[in-house]
Design a protein around this motif. Structure first.
Motif, mmCIF file in Angstrom:
data_model
loop_
_atom_site.group_PDB
_atom_site.id
_atom_site.type_symbol
_atom_site.label_atom_id
_atom_site.label_comp_id
_atom_site.label_asym_id
_atom_site.label_seq_id
_atom_site.Cartn_x
_atom_site.Cartn_y
_atom_site.Cartn_z
ATOM 1 N N UNK A 685 0.844 -1.205 0.000
ATOM 2 C CA UNK A 685 0.000 0.000 0.000
ATOM 3 C C UNK A 685 0.877 1.252 0.000
ATOM 4 N N UNK A 686 1.886 1.263 0.884
ATOM 5 C CA UNK A 686 2.770 2.429 0.952
ATOM 6 C C UNK A 686 3.507 2.681 -0.337
ATOM 7 N N UNK A 687 4.011 1.615 -0.970
ATOM 8 C CA UNK A 687 4.754 1.776 -2.220
ATOM 9 C C UNK A 687 3.838 2.278 -3.328
ATOM 10 N N UNK A 688 2.617 1.746 -3.424
ATOM 11 C CA UNK A 688 1.683 2.201 -4.454
ATOM 12 C C UNK A 688 1.337 3.673 -4.277
ATOM 13 N N UNK A 689 1.038 4.063 -3.013
ATOM 14 C CA UNK A 689 0.709 5.470 -2.767
ATOM 15 C C UNK A 689 1.912 6.365 -3.048
ATOM 16 N N UNK A 706 11.786 12.697 -10.907
ATOM 17 C CA UNK A 706 11.184 11.381 -10.732
ATOM 18 C C UNK A 706 11.989 10.597 -9.715
ATOM 19 N N UNK A 707 11.312 9.665 -9.071
ATOM 20 C CA UNK A 707 11.966 8.789 -8.109
ATOM 21 C C UNK A 707 12.510 7.573 -8.846
ATOM 22 N N UNK A 708 13.783 7.225 -8.660
ATOM 23 C CA UNK A 708 14.302 6.025 -9.335
ATOM 24 C C UNK A 708 13.550 4.788 -8.865
ATOM 25 N N UNK A 709 13.128 3.980 -9.830
ATOM 26 C CA UNK A 709 12.322 2.807 -9.482
ATOM 27 C C UNK A 709 13.116 1.809 -8.656
ATOM 28 N N UNK A 710 14.425 1.857 -8.741
ATOM 29 C CA UNK A 710 15.224 0.993 -7.885
ATOM 30 C C UNK A 710 15.029 1.302 -6.410
ATOM 31 N N UNK A 711 14.685 2.575 -6.109
ATOM 32 C CA UNK A 711 14.422 2.942 -4.716
ATOM 33 C C UNK A 711 13.190 2.218 -4.197
ATOM 34 N N UNK A 712 12.142 2.139 -5.038
ATOM 35 C CA UNK A 712 10.948 1.397 -4.636
ATOM 36 C C UNK A 712 11.262 -0.093 -4.495
ATOM 37 N N UNK A 714 14.073 -1.291 -3.487
ATOM 38 C CA UNK A 714 14.750 -1.434 -2.201
ATOM 39 C C UNK A 714 13.748 -1.439 -1.052
ATOM 40 N N UNK A 715 12.728 -0.545 -1.115
ATOM 41 C CA UNK A 715 11.713 -0.515 -0.067
ATOM 42 C C UNK A 715 10.949 -1.841 -0.021
ATOM 43 N N UNK A 716 10.603 -2.364 -1.190
ATOM 44 C CA UNK A 716 9.885 -3.648 -1.226
ATOM 45 C C UNK A 716 10.739 -4.757 -0.626
ATOM 46 N N UNK A 717 12.029 -4.762 -0.953
ATOM 47 C CA UNK A 717 12.919 -5.786 -0.398
ATOM 48 C C UNK A 717 12.993 -5.676 1.122
ATOM 49 N N UNK A 718 13.135 -4.446 1.625
ATOM 50 C CA UNK A 718 13.179 -4.253 3.084
ATOM 51 C C UNK A 718 11.862 -4.705 3.713
ATOM 52 N N UNK A 719 10.729 -4.364 3.064
ATOM 53 C CA UNK A 719 9.434 -4.769 3.586
ATOM 54 C C UNK A 719 9.271 -6.276 3.633
ATOM 55 N N UNK A 720 9.744 -6.963 2.581
ATOM 56 C CA UNK A 720 9.647 -8.426 2.558
ATOM 57 C C UNK A 720 10.500 -9.039 3.664
ATOM 58 N N UNK A 721 11.715 -8.532 3.836
ATOM 59 C CA UNK A 721 12.582 -9.059 4.893
ATOM 60 C C UNK A 721 11.997 -8.786 6.276
ATOM 61 N N UNK A 722 11.424 -7.585 6.466
ATOM 62 C CA UNK A 722 10.805 -7.252 7.743
ATOM 63 C C UNK A 722 9.596 -8.153 8.002
ATOM 64 N N UNK A 723 8.778 -8.373 6.960
ATOM 65 C CA UNK A 723 7.609 -9.243 7.110
ATOM 66 C C UNK A 723 8.028 -10.670 7.443
ATOM 67 N N UNK A 724 9.058 -11.155 6.765
ATOM 68 C CA UNK A 724 9.523 -12.519 7.025
ATOM 69 C C UNK A 724 10.073 -12.647 8.445
ATOM 70 N N UNK A 725 10.860 -11.658 8.876
ATOM 71 C CA UNK A 725 11.424 -11.703 10.227
ATOM 72 C C UNK A 725 10.329 -11.645 11.283
ATOM 73 N N UNK A 726 9.354 -10.731 11.085
ATOM 74 C CA UNK A 726 8.258 -10.626 12.052
ATOM 75 C C UNK A 726 7.428 -11.904 12.068
ATOM 76 N N UNK A 727 7.193 -12.505 10.902
ATOM 77 C CA UNK A 727 6.427 -13.742 10.855
ATOM 78 C C UNK A 727 7.118 -14.879 11.574
ATOM 79 N N UNK A 728 8.437 -15.001 11.400
ATOM 80 C CA UNK A 728 9.173 -16.057 12.101
ATOM 81 C C UNK A 728 9.210 -15.811 13.600
ATOM 82 N N UNK A 729 9.303 -14.510 14.007
ATOM 83 C CA UNK A 729 9.233 -14.202 15.437
ATOM 84 C C UNK A 729 7.875 -14.589 16.003
ATOM 85 N N UNK A 730 6.813 -14.341 15.243
ATOM 86 C CA UNK A 730 5.477 -14.736 15.689
ATOM 87 C C UNK A 730 5.363 -16.254 15.776
#
Length: 748
Positions: A685-689, A706-712, A714-730
């Motif tokens: 949601x954040x990346x789309x907005x 314009x924002x370089x698409x590589x920046x988005x 990077x954000x998606x990669x960080x979000x996936x890693x954060x989601x995976x880490x939080x899921x494993x902690x849960x």
């Protein structure tokens, strides 16, 4: 007064991990809120101190030598002039020129002596900069350093240079001391009011206070309030049940508030003291802002401590009011195995609102402000604030879609873990939506900070490209300060340099009407002397091919006429051209002019001047990056605390189910589905907005920001890693709770 049995009150202050986490969250939130509130008086005090210091160091002028035409009065102590230059890395250097006429007079602020002819007194910030010592030696021998009294910033780059009487152009002001009134401006009613602009140095290029406070509000106050709200509601579902039990036992609203006060006063109070202590620590010395290099002077902040104390009291009061409002008595259903619902089915039409806002913003840019990045930044900030407010209700729509997809996949594959995760998400649990809103908001604000920095960064990058392409065949000198002397010295320049005076239209200073030069200069150009009415193109055509490139930086594209006559002392720009195609050595030309005229005039190559201005803009814009870092830190704290509680809530919720699960794969699937998936949805949601904000067609100097698409990416990669880490902690928490679950102990 209504009393409440101790046994009923105990669950709220039970010294378990949830109670400790809530108290820690309140303390951290109070500390952050206090620190942010203190920034307002601290920033105001910094502005006041810098501007007062700048005014106190400025020479007080009593006459201009060319106005008086006679000996200065008995009060005069020196002649003074002011100019600026920039280092090879295009950082600004302020130069004060002095010729002392009363040896017993106090020297300039911060100096232990008057600089004599051929002498230089330099600031430590200049001498410590790359190329700074060499730059100072262009103007003479360094004999001393400027102390704190002559600087508004320990890293400020300032020179005091002695004027050479033998070659002085006689156009300096007469001064009788130091210290002038603060600059003022006219308000809406025409009355003079204090200005945020200074006389010299980096004070000239600082933001005004309105911009600073607006930035603090958007990047500091808003996330701090969000953190306070999140901290106040952590574990709120359980606390609502306990408060409902207290009400059933006869507790009045006042008794509930007193009870909440007893539980929250200590952590909120300690957090407020910590935040105020942090502000007090900032006054103990000088601090460098990480990633920015700006110096915060502690002595400037000390007068604001009483106001900071008042701000801390207001922050503490705000925290307590939020705690009371977020934990008021409310109707609560009996505990059950169903999750805490967010209020029924999501209203899908709400998605139209943020999409419409982002689209309206882009159309506003394109139709009204296509070349105004300042207005674009303001509109973007306001739109992003509105979109962030809508994240919670619209996030429920996307969460429901994700839940439906998980349920469909679970039914198709026959996955019990998928069915549990899908049904849990379909009920739209408030904590999950809270985390999703925080993370999506963090993504949007991060992109906004980088996007607001993109304009100055683009300008600086473009200017650097222009400097790299510029062969430096022409240097300009603004003649207002030294017009007469420069006209006399033009013919004494080295033989490979020719000079042209660019005169401007008195009614339109941006349009050149005449180029004036002498016969000697025309001979250096290879043009006939005495010929009148030559166009600049005809003169340039006589130069060697290697000498013609690069002159477009200085002379406008239309064709002014050259007149061959004696250079007058009237204002204009003296353009010095390399007629043999060799690059002009700025340092060497400075040394040459120093023997011909004092003060040495400011040398400007057009591409370099552009880059110098772009560097100042980029330096100011980097404050946005620092503000974005502060916001990211605050939101990270909010996300960590919210995630901590969500992991524990989920683990308690399905403890009965996981007691019988021995498969680590299944618990990992449950953790990732119940905790990791909402984080992944929030990141999307954040990346789309944010991509919608970045796609707006704002142009500067013919280029689209314009924002370089590589920046988005990077954000998606960080979000996936954060989601995976939080899921494993849960998943780990689920297994832990499953091994110690007791029947009839299920909690929401």
């Amino acid at each position: 007064m209504t009393t409440v049995p101790r046994a009923v009150r105990r669950p709220l202050r039970e010294p378990g991990s949830a109670g400790a986490a809530w108290r820690w969250a309140l303390g951290v939130a109070a500390a952050v809120a206090t620190a942010v509130a203190c920034l307002f008086p601290l920033v105001d005090a910094t502005y006041e101190a810098r501007l007062n210091q700048d005014a106190a160091r400025m020479p007080h002028q009593i006459a201009q030598t060319n106005d008086s035409g006679a000996r200065p009065s008995a009060q005069a102590i020196a002649y003074y002039d002011q100019s600026f230059e920039y280092l090879d890395n295009y950082e600004h250097v302020e130069i004060g020129w002095f010729m002392n006429i009363k040896p017993d007079a106090a020297p300039p602020p911060g100096a232990d002596r008057w600089p004599g002819p051929g002498q230089v007194i330099a600031s430590p910030g200049l001498l410590g900069a790359e190329g700074g010592p060499e730059f100072a030696r262009r103007y003479g021998e360094v004999v001393s350093e400027i102390g704190a009294a002559g600087l508004v910033n320990p890293r400020e780059k300032v020179l005091y240079v002695g004027i050479e009487p033998a070659v002085s152009d006689g156009n300096q002001a007469v001064i009788d001391g130091f210290g002038v009134p603060r600059l003022t401006k006219l308000d809406a009613e025409g009355a003079p009011t204090a200005s945020d602009e200074g006389y010299a140095g980096d004070v000239l290029y600082q933001w005004n206070r309105t911009s600073a406070w607006t930035t603090l509000t958007l990047f500091g106050v808003a996330p701090a309030l969000l953190l306070v709200g999140v901290a106040a509601r952590l574990g709120g579902e359980r606390r609502d049940q306990h408060i409902a039990w207290l009400v059933v036992m006869g507790a009045s609203p006042g008794a509930i508030r007193r009870f909440l006060a007893r539980e929250s006063l200590l952590p909120a109070g300690l957090g407020t003291l910590a935040g105020f202590g942090l502000a007090g620590l900032a006054t103990a010395g000088n601090w460098v802002v990480p990633g920015l290099g700006a110096v915060i002077v502690g002595s400037y902040l000390r007068p604001a401590l009483p106001w900071c104390l008042a701000a801390a009291a207001l922050a503490f009061l705000a925290v307590m009011l939020v705690v009371f409002a977020a934990n008021r008595g409310r109707r609560v259903k009996r505990p059950q195995v169903r999750p805490a619902a967010a209020g029924g089915r999501p209203r899908s039409w709400l998605v139209i609102l943020p999409i419409g806002l982002i689209a309206a913003q882009s159309w506003t840019y394109m139709l009204i402000y296509p070349n105004n990045p300042g207005a674009a930044a303001t509109i973007s900030a306001l739109t992003s604030a509105a979109v962030i407010v809508l994240l919670a209700p619209t996030g429920g729509v996307f969460m429901a879609l994700a839940a439906a997809a998980v349920l469909r996949a679970a039914r198709w594959r026959g996955s019990p873990a998928g069915l549990v995760a899908g049904r849990e998400l379909a009920a739209l649990p408030r904590p999950a939506l809270r985390i999703a809103a925080i993370i999506a908001g963090a993504v949007i604000i991060t992109v906004q900070a980088v996007l607001l920095l993109a304009g100055p960064t683009h300008q600086e990058t473009t200017a650097r490209a222009a400097v790299a392409a510029d062969p430096k065949l022409a240097i300009s000198i603004q003649q207002e300060a030294s017009a007469t002397q420069l006209a006399k010295t033009a013919d004494r320049l080295p033989g490979h340099l020719a000079a042209v005076l660019v005169e401007t239209d008195s009614d339109d200073s941006s349009r050149v009407t005449t180029l004036t030069t002498t016969c000697l200069q025309l001979e250096r150009f290879g043009a006939p002397c005495g010929a009148s009415g030559l166009t600049f193109a005809e003169v340039i055509a006589a130069l060697p091919a290697e000498a013609r490139d690069g002159l477009v930086w200085t002379i406008p594209p239309f064709t002014p006429v050259i007149e061959a006559r004696r250079l007058s002392g009237q204002p204009g720009s003296l353009v010095i051209v390399s007629v043999d195609g060799s690059r002009i050595d700025r340092a060497g030309l400075t040394a040459t002019l120093g023997k011909l005229v004092s003060p040495v005039p400011t040398l400007t190559d057009e591409s370099g001047a552009w880059l110098a201005g772009a560097t100042v803009s980029l330096h100011n814009a980097r404050w946005l990056l620092a503000a974005g870092g502060m916001t990211a830190t605050i939101l990270f704290a909010a996300a960590v605390f919210a995630l901590w509680f969500e992991v524990e809530r989920v683990a308690r919720r399905i403890a009965a189910l996981t007691m019988m699960i021995s498969s680590k794969r299944t618990t990992n699937a449950l953790g990732i589905g119940l905790v990791g998936l909402p984080i992944a949805v929030a990141t999307a949601i954040g990346v789309l907005a944010a991509a919608g904000f970045a796609a707006a067609p704002v142009s500067v100097a013919g280029s689209v920001l314009s924002m370089p698409w590589g920046f988005f990416g990077l954000i998606i990669l960080i979000g996936v890693l954060f989601a995976l880490s939080a899921g494993l902690a849960a998943a780990g928490a689920i297994r832990r709770h499953g091994t110690r679950w007791i029947p009839a102990s299920t909690e929401v």
